[in-house]
Design an enzyme around this catalytic site. Structure first.
Site, PDB file in Angstrom:
ATOM      1  N   GLU A 269     -12.102 -35.052  13.695  1.00 33.25           N
ATOM      2  CA  GLU A 269     -12.607 -35.375  12.448  1.00 33.25           C
ATOM      3  C   GLU A 269     -12.206 -33.922  11.633  1.00 33.25           C
ATOM      4  OE1 GLU A 269     -15.427 -34.319   9.619  1.00 33.25           O
ATOM      5  OE2 GLU A 269     -16.677 -35.284  10.979  1.00 33.25           O
ATOM      6  N   CYS A 306     -18.385 -32.090   5.600  1.00 33.53           N
ATOM      7  CA  CYS A 306     -17.323 -32.872   5.401  1.00 33.53           C
ATOM      8  C   CYS A 306     -17.095 -34.112   4.502  1.00 33.53           C
ATOM      9  CB  CYS A 306     -17.091 -33.574   7.065  1.00 33.53           C
ATOM     10  SG  CYS A 306     -18.752 -34.282   7.592  1.00 33.53           S
TER      11      CYS A 306
END
Length: 529
Positions: A269, A306
């Site tokens: 990620e 994020c």
């Protein structure tokens, strides 16, 4: 100083505490610039080998524990994590500059994730059992009995992240989902919060011991530079790797894993700006509300998240001025706060300069920094034409900065949407009169993200069975999977079919009588049969 008197700084390899073999480090308090006790051990290839051999030795026994037993272990981890939340939050606050109260909440949420995975295991949903019974009289050819279940991949390496020192760290969702799948875990602790990592490592190690599981179910290693990471990815006993961090770091690990004699998956990620598209009717009706709300959420964790909504796009028309003014006012109210590490602060400074160099104009700033590591909140504005011409403006700046994009019309909005690379999320703000434009926008976004948010914001995100935290490259290295939510377990299992087996040799979940009373697909029909 330390908030825990028995932090040893050792590597936790199985049941053993292992002293330094490749140097030591101390944690840094990013708010004061002072180093914290104690010294923490670095290891190297030998320690990696020891941890992974223990993990491999543990695999057969752990992956074949009963569903009830594995679920009870996950519940025990959750209980112990909650019991340690105060000391964990206090230490993590020293090492990250984040508020202790926020970190206590993070610990409680992470314990909840372990419990939800325990429920998934207890119900056998991870197995995804399918049974196609024998049809000996079928013409033109008979069919043998086929029974399928998912099984664990093998030892998993988890690289801890810097920005969420609990939920994306040693006891984060990667570890929880891998353990739920039946995979032993070796965690490479992030050097930004070694004390918090040790506390979490001891929590899970105690749960392993009290559950009577093999010691190799969990280990924690730490090292300097790239050497230990490369040793972990290269080790022949590793079956999968997870990583949360920069695109450069994630892709270096991914490429290395593909060059192995036996390539293994690396679930990364990496990067996302989580664009928010404000359609004209919504802009006219509630531009100020959207502008203020987005900035408030973008400031979470000092913009070090994020899912930060980093890019706000709207057509220059009714409501745009209100949106712009409200966003700027919210930015001006934002206090400069300590960022996680000096390195992250330096990268933020470079990113904001890149934004200005790309043609964006600074239209709002938060309070001035007091300490060297403080991140100042910034609001930039740019035209749609400039955003299309300058790819750097569509790249992530990790920290408390937001980019407002002024578009000439809805057609340019579609053009800009197509210019974005893969994202973890994308948001649409729309009212009833925007329906036609929203319908045209949705297919564009579906190709570029794993999560589309309607009339809300990308933060917060629920951790649930329906969660997707993933997306096309470069948001992740494999858009078929999620790293958050119960579906994260899918990364660590693979299908095995048992053909023409006698019933007493089949794994329990596949036996004819369904002794575990699992939900199964039998000859295409779902049910507990």
């Amino acid at each position: 100083m330390s908030t825990r008197t028995n932090l040893t700084g050792e590597l936790l390899i199985g049941a053993a505490g292992v002293a330094a073999t490749a140097g030591t480090m101390k944690a840094l308090d990013p708010a004061t610039g002072e180093f914290l006790e104690p010294e923490f051990a670095f290891g190297g290839a030998a320690e990696v080998d020891r941890a992974l051999r223990l993990a491999d030795d543990a695999f057969d026994a752990y992956s074949h524990t009963s569903l009830a037993g594995r679920a009870a272990f996950l519940d025990l981890v959750a209980d112990k994590l909650e019991a340690a939340k105060d000391e964990l939050a206090a230490r993590a606050a020293l090492e990250t500059g984040l508020p202790a109260a926020q970190l206590e909440s993070e610990a409680v949420r992470t314990a909840g994730v372990f419990r939800r995975f325990a429920d998934v295991v207890r119900a056998g949903r991870l197995l995804q059992v399918s049974v196609d019974t024998a049809q000996p009289d079928r013409l033109p050819a008979a069919r043998m009995d086929h029974r399928l279940q998912k099984v664990a991949l093998g030892p998993v390496v988890v690289f801890g992240a810097s920005n969420f020192p609990i939920s994306y760290s040693v006891l984060g969702g990667d570890t929880a989902s891998a353990l739920a799948a039946g995979c032993p875990v070796v965690v490479k602790a992030h050097n930004a919060h070694p004390g918090a990592s040790e506390i979490q490592g001891r929590v899970i190690r105690q749960a392993v011991a009290e559950s009577g599981l093999p010691e190799g179910v969990f280990s924690l290693v730490r090292g300097a530079g790239n050497e230990i990471g490369e040793a972990l990815v290269d080790h022949p006993l590793v079956r999968a790797v997870t990583f949360t961090g920069s695109e450069a770091g994630g892709m270096a690990l991914y490429r290395r894993a593909q060059r192995r004699p036996d390539p293994v998956p690396v679930f990364t990620e990496m990067t996302s700006v989580n664009p928010t598209f404000v359609l004209p009717a919504a802009l006219a009706a509630r531009g100020a509300e959207i502008g203020a709300g987005l900035v408030q959420r973008a400031m979470y964790n000092v913009g070090q998240a994020c899912l930060k909504p980093a890019v706000l796009l709207a057509v220059d028309g009714p409501g745009f001025g209100e949106l712009r003014d409200a966003a700027a006012a919210e930015i001006r109210r934002a206090a400069a706060r300590t960022m996680l590490t000096p390195g992250i602060h330096d990268a933020y400074t470079r990113g904001t300069r890149r934004t200005e160099d790309g043609g964006a104009t600074l239209v709002g700033a938060g309070t001035d920094p007091v300490r060297a590591g403080d991140g100042q909140a910034l609001l930039f504005e740019v035209t749609g034409e400039r955003l299309l011409a300058e790819p750097a403006l569509r790249e992530e700046t990790f920290g408390p900065a937001v980019l407002l994009v002024r578009l000439t019309g809805v057609e340019q909005l579609f053009e800009v949407a197509r210019a974005f690379r893969g994202q973890l999320s994308a948001t649409v703000q729309a009212d009833g009169a925007d329906r036609d434009a929203a319908e045209r926008l949705l297919p564009i976004l579906e190709r570029r993200t794993g999560r589309i948010v309607f009339n809300a914001f990308s933060i917060p995100q629920e951790v649930s069975h329906a969660t997707t935290h993933g997306g096309p490259f470069p948001a992740t290295s494999d858009s078929r999977f999620t790293s958050v939510g119960m579906g994260a377990i899918e990364r660590f299992v693979r299908p095995v079919t048992y053909q023409n087996f006698p019933d007493d040799l089949l794994p329990e979940p596949l036996r004819e009588a369904n002794p575990l009373h699992l939900w199964r697909l039998v000859d295409g029909e779902p049910g507990r049969h």
